[in-house]
Write a protein that holds these residues in place. Sequence first.
Motif, PDB file in Angstrom:
ATOM      1  N   ALA A  84       0.831  -1.211   0.000  1.00  0.00           N
ATOM      2  CA  ALA A  84       0.000   0.000   0.000  1.00  0.00           C
ATOM      3  C   ALA A  84       0.861   1.255   0.000  1.00  0.00           C
ATOM      4  CB  ALA A  84      -0.941  -0.009   1.209  1.00  0.00           C
ATOM      5  N   ILE A  85       1.963   1.236   0.736  1.00  0.00           N
ATOM      6  CA  ILE A  85       2.877   2.387   0.741  1.00  0.00           C
ATOM      7  C   ILE A  85       3.452   2.596  -0.655  1.00  0.00           C
ATOM      8  CG2 ILE A  85       5.128   3.172   1.581  1.00  0.00           C
ATOM      9  CD1 ILE A  85       4.340   1.931   4.321  1.00  0.00           C
ATOM     10  N   VAL A  86       3.857   1.511  -1.310  1.00  0.00           N
ATOM     11  CA  VAL A  86       4.378   1.617  -2.685  1.00  0.00           C
ATOM     12  C   VAL A  86       3.334   2.261  -3.587  1.00  0.00           C
ATOM     13  CG1 VAL A  86       5.006   0.265  -4.729  1.00  0.00           C
ATOM     14  CG2 VAL A  86       6.026  -0.291  -2.509  1.00  0.00           C
ATOM     15  N   ASP A  87       2.097   1.750  -3.537  1.00  0.00           N
ATOM     16  CA  ASP A  87       1.039   2.281  -4.408  1.00  0.00           C
ATOM     17  C   ASP A  87       0.760   3.750  -4.128  1.00  0.00           C
ATOM     18  OD1 ASP A  87       0.770  -0.133  -5.674  1.00  0.00           O
ATOM     19  OD2 ASP A  87      -0.996  -0.762  -4.543  1.00  0.00           O
ATOM     20  N   ARG A  88       0.686   4.101  -2.862  1.00  0.00           N
ATOM     21  CA  ARG A  88       0.367   5.497  -2.526  1.00  0.00           C
ATOM     22  C   ARG A  88       1.516   6.431  -2.852  1.00  0.00           C
ATOM     23  NH1 ARG A  88      -2.868   3.322   2.472  1.00  0.00           N
ATOM     24  NH2 ARG A  88      -4.946   3.433   1.588  1.00  0.00           N
ATOM     25  N   LEU A  89       2.731   6.008  -2.562  1.00  0.00           N
ATOM     26  CA  LEU A  89       3.877   6.874  -2.809  1.00  0.00           C
ATOM     27  C   LEU A  89       4.103   7.090  -4.299  1.00  0.00           C
ATOM     28  CD1 LEU A  89       5.919   8.401  -1.092  1.00  0.00           C
ATOM     29  CD2 LEU A  89       7.461   6.475  -1.335  1.00  0.00           C
ATOM     30  N   LEU A  90       3.860   6.051  -5.086  1.00  0.00           N
ATOM     31  CA  LEU A  90       4.063   6.166  -6.527  1.00  0.00           C
ATOM     32  C   LEU A  90       2.794   6.579  -7.268  1.00  0.00           C
ATOM     33  CD1 LEU A  90       6.530   3.213  -6.887  1.00  0.00           C
ATOM     34  CD2 LEU A  90       7.000   5.616  -7.315  1.00  0.00           C
ATOM     35  N   ALA A  91       1.746   6.943  -6.511  1.00  0.00           N
ATOM     36  CA  ALA A  91       0.524   7.534  -7.071  1.00  0.00           C
ATOM     37  C   ALA A  91      -0.043   6.731  -8.225  1.00  0.00           C
ATOM     38  CB  ALA A  91       0.782   8.974  -7.511  1.00  0.00           C
ATOM     39  N   THR A  92      -0.318   5.461  -7.954  1.00  0.00           N
ATOM     40  CA  THR A  92      -0.871   4.619  -9.006  1.00  0.00           C
ATOM     41  C   THR A  92      -2.396   4.653  -8.962  1.00  0.00           C
ATOM     42  OG1 THR A  92      -0.825   2.680  -7.574  1.00  0.00           O
ATOM     43  CG2 THR A  92       1.106   3.065  -8.939  1.00  0.00           C
ATOM     44  N   GLY A  93      -2.996   4.198 -10.038  1.00  0.00           N
ATOM     45  CA  GLY A  93      -4.453   4.061 -10.083  1.00  0.00           C
ATOM     46  C   GLY A  93      -5.177   5.389 -10.009  1.00  0.00           C
ATOM     47  N   SER A  94      -6.331   5.371  -9.347  1.00  0.00           N
ATOM     48  CA  SER A  94      -7.184   6.557  -9.293  1.00  0.00           C
ATOM     49  C   SER A  94      -6.582   7.664  -8.437  1.00  0.00           C
ATOM     50  CB  SER A  94      -8.564   6.186  -8.749  1.00  0.00           C
ATOM     51  OG  SER A  94      -8.442   5.677  -7.429  1.00  0.00           O
ATOM     52  N   SER A  95      -5.571   7.335  -7.623  1.00  0.00           N
ATOM     53  CA  SER A  95      -4.962   8.361  -6.774  1.00  0.00           C
ATOM     54  C   SER A  95      -3.865   9.141  -7.498  1.00  0.00           C
ATOM     55  CB  SER A  95      -4.384   7.717  -5.505  1.00  0.00           C
ATOM     56  OG  SER A  95      -3.336   6.845  -5.848  1.00  0.00           O
ATOM     57  N   SER A 180       4.473   1.251 -14.737  1.00  0.00           N
ATOM     58  CA  SER A 180       5.627   0.393 -14.427  1.00  0.00           C
ATOM     59  C   SER A 180       6.280   0.697 -13.086  1.00  0.00           C
ATOM     60  CB  SER A 180       6.677   0.521 -15.529  1.00  0.00           C
ATOM     61  OG  SER A 180       7.220   1.834 -15.556  1.00  0.00           O
ATOM     62  N   ALA A 181       6.048   1.874 -12.508  1.00  0.00           N
ATOM     63  CA  ALA A 181       6.778   2.284 -11.301  1.00  0.00           C
ATOM     64  C   ALA A 181       6.479   1.383 -10.112  1.00  0.00           C
ATOM     65  CB  ALA A 181       6.465   3.735 -10.966  1.00  0.00           C
ATOM     66  N   ALA A 182       5.203   1.199  -9.782  1.00  0.00           N
ATOM     67  CA  ALA A 182       4.858   0.389  -8.608  1.00  0.00           C
ATOM     68  C   ALA A 182       5.299  -1.063  -8.771  1.00  0.00           C
ATOM     69  CB  ALA A 182       3.367   0.487  -8.306  1.00  0.00           C
ATOM     70  N   PRO A 183       5.073  -1.708  -9.935  1.00  0.00           N
ATOM     71  CA  PRO A 183       5.570  -3.080 -10.088  1.00  0.00           C
ATOM     72  C   PRO A 183       7.093  -3.176  -9.933  1.00  0.00           C
ATOM     73  CG  PRO A 183       3.908  -2.651 -11.743  1.00  0.00           C
ATOM     74  CD  PRO A 183       4.207  -1.330 -11.074  1.00  0.00           C
ATOM     75  N   ALA A 184       7.814  -2.193 -10.459  1.00  0.00           N
ATOM     76  CA  ALA A 184       9.276  -2.210 -10.321  1.00  0.00           C
ATOM     77  C   ALA A 184       9.675  -2.089  -8.859  1.00  0.00           C
ATOM     78  CB  ALA A 184       9.899  -1.089 -11.145  1.00  0.00           C
ATOM     79  N   ALA A 185       8.978  -1.228  -8.121  1.00  0.00           N
ATOM     80  CA  ALA A 185       9.272  -1.072  -6.689  1.00  0.00           C
ATOM     81  C   ALA A 185       8.968  -2.363  -5.935  1.00  0.00           C
ATOM     82  CB  ALA A 185       8.475   0.091  -6.112  1.00  0.00           C
ATOM     83  N   ARG A 186       7.887  -3.031  -6.302  1.00  0.00           N
ATOM     84  CA  ARG A 186       7.557  -4.311  -5.652  1.00  0.00           C
ATOM     85  C   ARG A 186       8.645  -5.361  -5.908  1.00  0.00           C
ATOM     86  NH1 ARG A 186       2.260  -2.800  -6.812  1.00  0.00           N
ATOM     87  NH2 ARG A 186       0.866  -2.972  -5.027  1.00  0.00           N
ATOM     88  N   VAL A 187       9.130  -5.415  -7.157  1.00  0.00           N
ATOM     89  CA  VAL A 187      10.183  -6.376  -7.495  1.00  0.00           C
ATOM     90  C   VAL A 187      11.452  -6.053  -6.702  1.00  0.00           C
ATOM     91  CG1 VAL A 187      11.735  -7.147  -9.329  1.00  0.00           C
ATOM     92  CG2 VAL A 187       9.280  -6.969  -9.767  1.00  0.00           C
ATOM     93  N   LEU A 188      11.816  -4.778  -6.656  1.00  0.00           N
ATOM     94  CA  LEU A 188      13.011  -4.361  -5.918  1.00  0.00           C
ATOM     95  C   LEU A 188      12.896  -4.745  -4.445  1.00  0.00           C
ATOM     96  CD1 LEU A 188      15.653  -2.349  -5.974  1.00  0.00           C
ATOM     97  CD2 LEU A 188      14.060  -0.861  -4.794  1.00  0.00           C
TER      98      LEU A 188
END
Length: 198
Positions: A84-95, A180-188
């Motif tokens: 959730a932190i990754v998604d919010r910080l990288l502003a994915t989706g509707s946010s 691509s940002a959030a998936p890359a952060a998840r992989v890292l």
Amino acid sequence: MEHRPTDERRSQITAALLAVMADHGYEKATIAKIAAAADLTPGLLHYHFRSKQQILLALFDELAAQELASLQRATGDAPHQLAAIVDRLLATGSSARPEHVAAVVMFSAEAIRQPEVAARMRAALDDVAQMVTAVIGTGIREDAWTPVAPTAEIVAAFLALTHGYFMLAATARDLVPRHSAAPAARVLLGAFLDTELP
């Protein structure tokens, strides 16, 4: 022009700076352009802020507080909190808020020139680093993962990746594959934590 409380008026002005910076950058965001975007006279704008730098610092404080509050809403076990932190910080989706990404890039540039911006940027990064560090520690205690590197190195790599994506999005958007940002952060993070994030 109707009377508005000072806090509301100041927020109107900082929102105007955000909009003007998104179109013109900070250097070309003149007091006249900011006042026009806020539907105010330059004199009324100066009543609330003595300088453009004061508006920039107030905008930074507003956005940093909003970002921190958003990150603190991450719930669930450690893997879900970190995702959730990754998604919010990288502003994915509707946010997703492209103007916020542009603002982060401009704040980073101004931090090089303005010590006051640098101090605020450092404090905001410290807040995020502490939060990610705490979630990683919780995951270790919950046996959710076994880090393959010291936590400080993991957090630094994550922050570097995050801000690298912000810089690319603002300066060379065509180099960033869509979403691509959030998936890359998840992989890292997954590689560092020897796990797979949800």
